[in-house]
Design an enzyme around this catalytic site. Structure first.
Site, short mmCIF file in Angstrom:
data_model
loop_
_atom_site.label_atom_id
_atom_site.label_comp_id
_atom_site.label_asym_id
_atom_site.label_seq_id
_atom_site.Cartn_x
_atom_site.Cartn_y
_atom_site.Cartn_z
N SER A 131 -6.17 5.38 -9.91
CA SER A 131 -7.12 4.48 -9.25
C SER A 131 -7.61 5.01 -7.90
O SER A 131 -8.51 4.43 -7.30
CB SER A 131 -6.50 3.09 -9.03
OG SER A 131 -5.57 3.11 -7.97
N LYS A 168 -3.65 1.88 -1.75
CA LYS A 168 -5.05 1.43 -1.80
C LYS A 168 -5.67 1.56 -0.41
O LYS A 168 -4.99 1.73 0.60
CB LYS A 168 -5.13 -0.05 -2.22
CG LYS A 168 -4.69 -0.32 -3.67
CD LYS A 168 -5.69 0.23 -4.66
CE LYS A 168 -5.25 -0.08 -6.08
NZ LYS A 168 -4.04 0.68 -6.47
#
Length: 214
Positions: A131, A168
């Site tokens: 991701s 993230k």
């Protein structure tokens, strides 16, 4: 290095530094804001300090974290041993998920030797998932972090969410935390702060070692 070796090294090294500083368990406990019994467990090889406490101990004794965790043999007095440039050893604490958050085992998996002039970090984690590939972070890369409880918006960070951990880009907007992936195939993780979600920043990304097998 296994769990027993870590406990044994910390017990031996901490005992030595306490003797050099001429402080006892109670005095060290007060300095670190922990219980006296907690210090006793470290010295009796029953437990190890958390990374934040290890940093406090290192700062107090003015030593590297590796000086506390590693088996430190004094080579300086051995004839024929030539001193070399000091290399710091950054703890590898396991894996961090680049995708949906998963459990992260905060356990020592070894150390990454680094020149302190090149990278200033407190710990590193192996990246899992895809991701964050648009930020250049791929499966198997070793990501380095500076331990901090706060980061600026847009910073790539290691974040605990309800006892899970993920990598993230971090944003805080009014009453929301947004954990933004760097892959259009993934949706952001949105956390409302008025809910009972336990969220904690572990550290800010400061560097990366690319997995050469890719």
């Amino acid at each position: 290095m296994n769990d027993y070796e870590i406990k044994n090294n910390i017990s031996k090294n901490l005992t030595k530094y306490m003797e050099e500083k001429n402080i006892n368990n109670k005095e060290l406990a007060t300095i670190l804001n922990v219980s006296e019994s907690t210090v006793g467990k470290w010295l009796l090889k029953k437990s190890v300090p958390r990374m934040g406490i290890i940093e406090q101990i290192s700062n107090y004794f003015n030593i590297e974290k590796s000086d506390l965790i590693e088996d430190k043999s004094n080579l300086s007095n051995i004839p024929g041993v030539i001193p070399v440039k000091k290399i710091i050893k950054i703890p590898i604490l396991g894996h961090i998920q680049c995708g949906s958050p998963v459990m992260s085992v905060e356990n020592y998996e070894g150390y990454f030797p680094a020149d302190p002039d090149i990278i200033n970090s407190d710990f590193c984690l192996y990246a899992d998932g895809d991701s964050m590939i648009d930020a250049g972070i791929h499966e198997g890369d070793l990501v380095f972090f500076k331990q901090t409880p706060q980061v600026e918006n847009g910073t790539i960070a290691a974040v605990f969410v309800d006892d899970t951990t993920t990598l993230k880009r971090f944003y805080k907007k009014e009453n929301q935390i947004i954990l933004q992936p760097e892959n259009k195939s993934y949706s952001p993780i949105i956390i409302n702060l008025d809910e009972s979600t336990n969220i904690r920043i572990l550290g800010e990304m400061v560097g990366m070692y690319v997995n050469g097998s890719k």
